[in-house]
Design a protein around this motif. Structure first.
Motif, short mmCIF file in Angstrom:
data_model
loop_
_atom_site.label_atom_id
_atom_site.label_comp_id
_atom_site.label_asym_id
_atom_site.label_seq_id
_atom_site.Cartn_x
_atom_site.Cartn_y
_atom_site.Cartn_z
N PHE A 122 -42.75 -4.50 12.61
CA PHE A 122 -41.89 -3.33 12.69
C PHE A 122 -40.96 -3.20 11.48
O PHE A 122 -40.74 -2.12 10.96
CB PHE A 122 -41.04 -3.35 13.95
CG PHE A 122 -41.85 -3.24 15.19
CD1 PHE A 122 -42.71 -2.17 15.36
CD2 PHE A 122 -41.79 -4.20 16.18
CE1 PHE A 122 -43.47 -2.05 16.51
CE2 PHE A 122 -42.54 -4.10 17.33
CZ PHE A 122 -43.38 -3.02 17.49
N TYR B 269 -45.61 15.89 13.62
CA TYR B 269 -46.02 14.95 14.66
C TYR B 269 -46.75 15.70 15.77
O TYR B 269 -46.29 16.75 16.22
CB TYR B 269 -44.75 14.30 15.18
CG TYR B 269 -44.86 13.39 16.37
CD1 TYR B 269 -44.91 12.00 16.19
CD2 TYR B 269 -44.84 13.89 17.68
CE1 TYR B 269 -44.97 11.15 17.28
CE2 TYR B 269 -44.90 13.04 18.77
CZ TYR B 269 -44.96 11.68 18.56
OH TYR B 269 -45.01 10.84 19.64
N GLU C 161 -49.02 14.99 19.49
CA GLU C 161 -49.46 14.00 20.48
C GLU C 161 -50.94 14.17 20.77
O GLU C 161 -51.44 15.30 20.81
CB GLU C 161 -48.69 14.20 21.78
CG GLU C 161 -47.30 13.63 21.73
CD GLU C 161 -46.58 13.81 23.05
OE1 GLU C 161 -46.07 12.81 23.57
OE2 GLU C 161 -46.53 14.94 23.56
N ILE D 67 -38.19 8.78 10.89
CA ILE D 67 -39.39 9.47 11.35
C ILE D 67 -40.45 8.47 11.82
O ILE D 67 -41.06 8.64 12.87
CB ILE D 67 -39.90 10.40 10.22
CG1 ILE D 67 -38.98 11.62 10.16
CG2 ILE D 67 -41.36 10.80 10.44
CD1 ILE D 67 -39.29 12.63 9.12
N LEU D 68 -40.61 7.39 11.06
CA LEU D 68 -41.62 6.41 11.45
C LEU D 68 -41.21 5.59 12.66
O LEU D 68 -42.03 4.92 13.28
CB LEU D 68 -41.92 5.48 10.27
CG LEU D 68 -42.72 6.13 9.14
CD1 LEU D 68 -42.76 5.21 7.93
CD2 LEU D 68 -44.13 6.46 9.59
N SER D 69 -39.92 5.63 13.01
CA SER D 69 -39.49 4.85 14.17
C SER D 69 -40.13 5.41 15.44
O SER D 69 -40.31 4.69 16.41
CB SER D 69 -37.96 4.85 14.30
OG SER D 69 -37.48 6.12 14.72
N VAL D 70 -40.50 6.70 15.42
CA VAL D 70 -41.06 7.31 16.63
C VAL D 70 -42.40 6.67 17.03
O VAL D 70 -42.54 6.16 18.14
CB VAL D 70 -41.15 8.85 16.49
CG1 VAL D 70 -41.79 9.47 17.70
CG2 VAL D 70 -39.77 9.43 16.26
N ALA E 66 -43.53 3.85 15.90
CA ALA E 66 -43.30 2.41 16.00
C ALA E 66 -42.81 2.04 17.40
O ALA E 66 -43.25 1.05 18.00
CB ALA E 66 -42.32 1.94 14.94
N ILE E 67 -41.92 2.86 17.94
CA ILE E 67 -41.38 2.60 19.27
C ILE E 67 -42.50 2.64 20.31
O ILE E 67 -42.56 1.83 21.23
CB ILE E 67 -40.26 3.61 19.61
CG1 ILE E 67 -38.99 3.24 18.85
CG2 ILE E 67 -39.98 3.64 21.12
CD1 ILE E 67 -37.87 4.22 18.98
N GLN E 68 -43.40 3.59 20.11
CA GLN E 68 -44.52 3.70 21.04
C GLN E 68 -45.32 2.39 21.09
O GLN E 68 -45.73 1.95 22.15
CB GLN E 68 -45.42 4.82 20.55
CG GLN E 68 -46.12 5.52 21.64
CD GLN E 68 -46.25 7.00 21.32
OE1 GLN E 68 -45.47 7.56 20.56
NE2 GLN E 68 -47.24 7.62 21.87
N GLY F 119 -44.02 -0.48 20.25
CA GLY F 119 -43.10 -1.49 20.71
C GLY F 119 -43.25 -1.76 22.20
O GLY F 119 -42.96 -2.86 22.69
N LEU F 120 -43.75 -0.78 22.92
CA LEU F 120 -43.92 -0.94 24.37
C LEU F 120 -44.98 -1.98 24.70
O LEU F 120 -44.96 -2.58 25.75
CB LEU F 120 -44.36 0.40 24.98
CG LEU F 120 -43.32 1.52 25.01
CD1 LEU F 120 -43.96 2.83 25.38
CD2 LEU F 120 -42.23 1.18 26.01
N ILE F 121 -45.94 -2.18 23.81
CA ILE F 121 -47.04 -3.09 24.14
C ILE F 121 -47.20 -4.24 23.16
O ILE F 121 -47.92 -5.18 23.44
CB ILE F 121 -48.39 -2.34 24.22
CG1 ILE F 121 -48.61 -1.52 22.94
CG2 ILE F 121 -48.44 -1.46 25.45
CD1 ILE F 121 -50.05 -1.34 22.62
N ALA F 122 -46.59 -4.19 22.02
CA ALA F 122 -46.87 -5.22 21.03
C ALA F 122 -45.67 -5.49 20.14
O ALA F 122 -44.69 -4.75 20.16
CB ALA F 122 -48.05 -4.79 20.16
N ASP F 123 -45.75 -6.56 19.36
CA ASP F 123 -44.70 -6.85 18.40
C ASP F 123 -45.10 -6.41 17.00
O ASP F 123 -44.46 -6.74 16.01
CB ASP F 123 -44.36 -8.34 18.43
CG ASP F 123 -43.42 -8.65 19.59
OD1 ASP F 123 -42.69 -7.73 20.00
OD2 ASP F 123 -43.45 -9.77 20.10
#
Lengths: 155, 200
Positions: B49, B67, B69, B148-151, B153-155, B157-161
């Motif tokens: 991250f 962006y 979905e 912008i890239l944090s969006v 990345a957070i997704q 973050g829910l499943i991985a490091d």
């Protein structure tokens, strides 16, 4: 400091994290010992997630770990005060997807955790739809917040 | 499925389908502009991250992010990122004008470009895999690359490091427009894509 990261510094040092979006930047400061700490957390709670090895990724475990680290560096927990920034919503959609309002949930989780730990929040600059770069100064605990098109301020 | 389980054969397959998808996307862009647009071979990237924002030249770099979905059989998102001067040049070319700022018309034109090229990308993925994939309406932000890239990345973050994404860099013939196209499916969707293609 990048995403899902935390660190501490003693005066006259400065901690910086760049381009904070929906993540939340939690700055803690011990005024007496002049020790500052910052965590750049991405998600509200480690309890909702299976893969939670990186503690700095979450608001709840990130704050706990930061306090431990600050205490090891000589800070006193009862001296700590907090400033919070970030938690914006970068993209807007009509659908109320959980991921897109994650910024707001990060801020709520931060306040709840700090309240549990009895750490007072002295100022905050959260929400909106823009990114922030922050600089935490260990000399006086001031937090500089820079944005693109939304000004610069010290909180 | 974990990111660590991806082997080189899977990565090759992901690269290849992205190559076809982004090839179609870039062709659509070239047609819109009536100009030559080249692209790199897509790269499957797995990053920590904290390093994510560096791929666009630093967290504070001012960029335009569009962006969308992904929905139905494949979930995740697709992101189209341009630095600010590329965004301006692109809209000036499309709208046949000069020296304008990123005004409302420019923003709307850029959203539409994002919409069209993402649809081309996703349609080829859909044809190759037989999976139903649709895209949402585009949302656009002009801000720091890190924010912008944090969006996406957070997704992750829910499943991985780590974060896994497929990146294609493209460039218009006269170097006036340069952008990055990121396909960021969720891990479950990678699994679906790979099993449809018989590699899992």
């Amino acid at each position: 400091m990048g995403m899902a990261d935390l660190n501490t510094v003693k005066a006259p040092g400065i901690l910086t994290t760049l381009g904070l979006g929906s993540c939340v930047g939690i700055a803690l400061y011990d005024k007496t010992n002049k020790i500052a700490g910052l965590v750049h957390a991405m998600l509200p709670s480690s309890k909702e997630i299976r893969n939670n090895e990186n503690k700095a990724k979450f608001v709840d475990t990130g704050i706990e770990l930061l306090i431990e680290k600050m205490v090891r560096e000589g800070a006193k927990k009862s001296n700590l005060t907090a400033k919070i920034t970030g938690g914006s919503q970068m993209f807007s959609f009509n659908s109320s997807s959980n991921i897109l309002n994650i910024g707001e949930r990060n801020v709520i989780a931060t306040k709840k955790k700090l309240q549990e730990l009895k750490i007072r929040i002295i100022s905050e600059d959260t929400g909106g739809n823009y990114g922030r770069t922050i600089e935490l100064n260990a000399e006086d605990g001031s937090l500089l917040v820079k944005t693109i098109g939304h000004g610069i301020k010290i909180i | 499925m974990d990111i660590d389980c991806l082997n080189s054969r899977m990565i090759d397959i992901l690269t290849e389908i992205s190559n076809i998808g982004s090839g179609n996307a870039v062709t659509a862009l070239a047609n819109m502009l009536s100009k030559k647009v080249s692209m790199t071979v897509p790269r499957v990237r797995i990053m920590e991250f904290k390093d994510v924002a560096e791929i666009l030249g630093g967290e504070e770099e001012l960029v335009v992010g569009i962006y969308l979905e992904l929905k139905d059989d494949v979930t995740g998102n697709i992101m189209f990122i341009l630095d600010k001067s590329s965004a301006l040049n692109l809209t000036n070319m499309l709208l046949n004008r000069k020296d304008h700022e990123l005004d409302e018309i420019a923003i709307s034109a850029l959203s539409e470009v994002g919409n069209i090229i993402s649809s081309f990308y996703v349609n080829s993925l859909s044809m190759l895999t037989g999976l139903k994939i649709t895209v949402s309406v585009p949302s656009l932000a002009v801000d720091m690359a890190g924010a912008i890239l944090s969006v996406p990345a957070i997704q992750f973050g829910l499943i991985a490091d780590q974060v896994l994404f497929i990146e294609t860099v493209f460039e218009e013939g006269e170097n006036l427009v340069r952008g990055n196209l990121f396909l960021i499916p969720e891990m479950d969707s990678f699994e679906k894509i790979l099993s449809k293609l018989g590699v899992l």
